[in-house]
Design a protein around this motif. Structure first.
Motif, short mmCIF file in Angstrom:
data_model
loop_
_atom_site.label_atom_id
_atom_site.label_comp_id
_atom_site.label_asym_id
_atom_site.label_seq_id
_atom_site.Cartn_x
_atom_site.Cartn_y
_atom_site.Cartn_z
N PRO A 293 0.82 -1.21 0.00
CA PRO A 293 0.00 0.00 0.00
C PRO A 293 0.86 1.26 0.00
CG PRO A 293 -0.69 -1.54 1.71
CD PRO A 293 0.62 -2.02 1.20
N ILE B 92 -2.28 -4.47 -2.17
CA ILE B 92 -3.25 -3.99 -3.14
C ILE B 92 -2.99 -4.67 -4.48
CG2 ILE B 92 -3.55 -1.79 -1.97
CD1 ILE B 92 -1.76 -0.49 -4.09
N ASN C 265 -7.44 3.30 -2.54
CA ASN C 265 -6.36 2.32 -2.52
C ASN C 265 -5.36 2.54 -3.63
OD1 ASN C 265 -7.31 0.84 -0.27
ND2 ASN C 265 -8.82 -0.17 -1.56
#
Length: 249
Positions: A52, A66, A80
């Motif tokens: 992330p 992610i 995100n």
């Protein structure tokens, strides 16, 4: 290592990445909340797992990863969204270098010192240095932060599949490989090789440089050494498990 109840795909790969992040921080090869690792999860490599945006390596868990699509600029929007420089460098790698299933970029101290020298070659002065004999590319064209154009420029330098290390002049190092274990192991040993070389230079004494044929023979022997990368990462995960670390959560 229990998988959370939410539907997260590629769990084993997430766990391996999380362990690599944790151990990289422990080795002080990270840099604050910068630097990134990525791992392709589709056939052409354009969808990949990544840490992330600006999360410290020492806190990253498997469930934090992610999923990024290198072909979808909309990835940069939303809660995100990855770091724009991560999108630029790793997106370029996964879009343009299909044999780079995993990519690890750090500003580790000794690799970055090497990348800061006018001559950034790594001579084969010991066994670890031999590992990388004729197996790295030097980027002499640093152009600023690794936004999309810079990432594509760097990716274009990986033309020889044998060369899986990029010494990023004035920047750091970028390591590619087929798996998390292989890439992490290569990153670890490259930093060790750089440290040996830099410390040898600091003595001011002449270097004992191995002949090219011996360096190449050693590199080939190390490339075929059985399962060292897999066992290296497995041992690191075992240590983290014994300590009760939450990397696999």
């Amino acid at each position: 290592m229990n998988k959370p109840t939410e539907n997260l795909t590629h769990w084993a790969e997430r766990v391996d990445l999380a362990a690599a992040f944790r151990w990289t921080a422990r080795l002080n090869m990270h840099e604050a909340v910068a630097n990134h690792f990525s791992l392709a999860i589709n056939d052409d490599g354009t969808r990949f797992l990544m840490n992330p945006n600006q999360m410290h390596f020492s806190r990253i868990k498997a469930s934090d990863m992610i999923v990024v699509d290198a072909n979808d600029p909309e990835t940069l929007k939303g809660p995100n969204a990855p770091d724009p420089t991560a999108w630029g460098l790793h997106g370029g790698i996964h879009r343009l270098v299909p044999h780079a299933r995993c990519a690890m970029h750090v500003h580790s101290i000794f690799a970055t010192v090497l990348a800061s020298l006018a001559d950034s070659r790594l001579p084969p002065i010991d066994q670890n240095c031999c590992t990388f004999f004729n197996r790295y590319v030097i980027d002499d064209g640093y152009g600023g932060l690794a936004f999309e154009s810079e990432g594509e420029r760097c990716a274009a330098l990986f033309t020889d599949p044998k060369k899986k290390v990029m010494i990023m002049g004035n920047h750091g190092v970028l390591i590619i490989g087929n798996s998390v274990a292989e890439t992490f192991n290569r990153m670890f040993y490259f930093e060790r090789a750089c440290e040996t070389y830099i410390r040898a230079l600091q003595t001011g004494q002449p270097l004992r440089v191995l002949p090219d044929d011996v360096a190449e023979k050693t590199a080939q022997e190390l490339e075929s050494y059985p399962e060292q990368d897999v066992r290296h990462l497995a041992e690191l995960k075992a240590i983290l498990d014994d300590e009760g670390a939450d990397y696999a959560a």
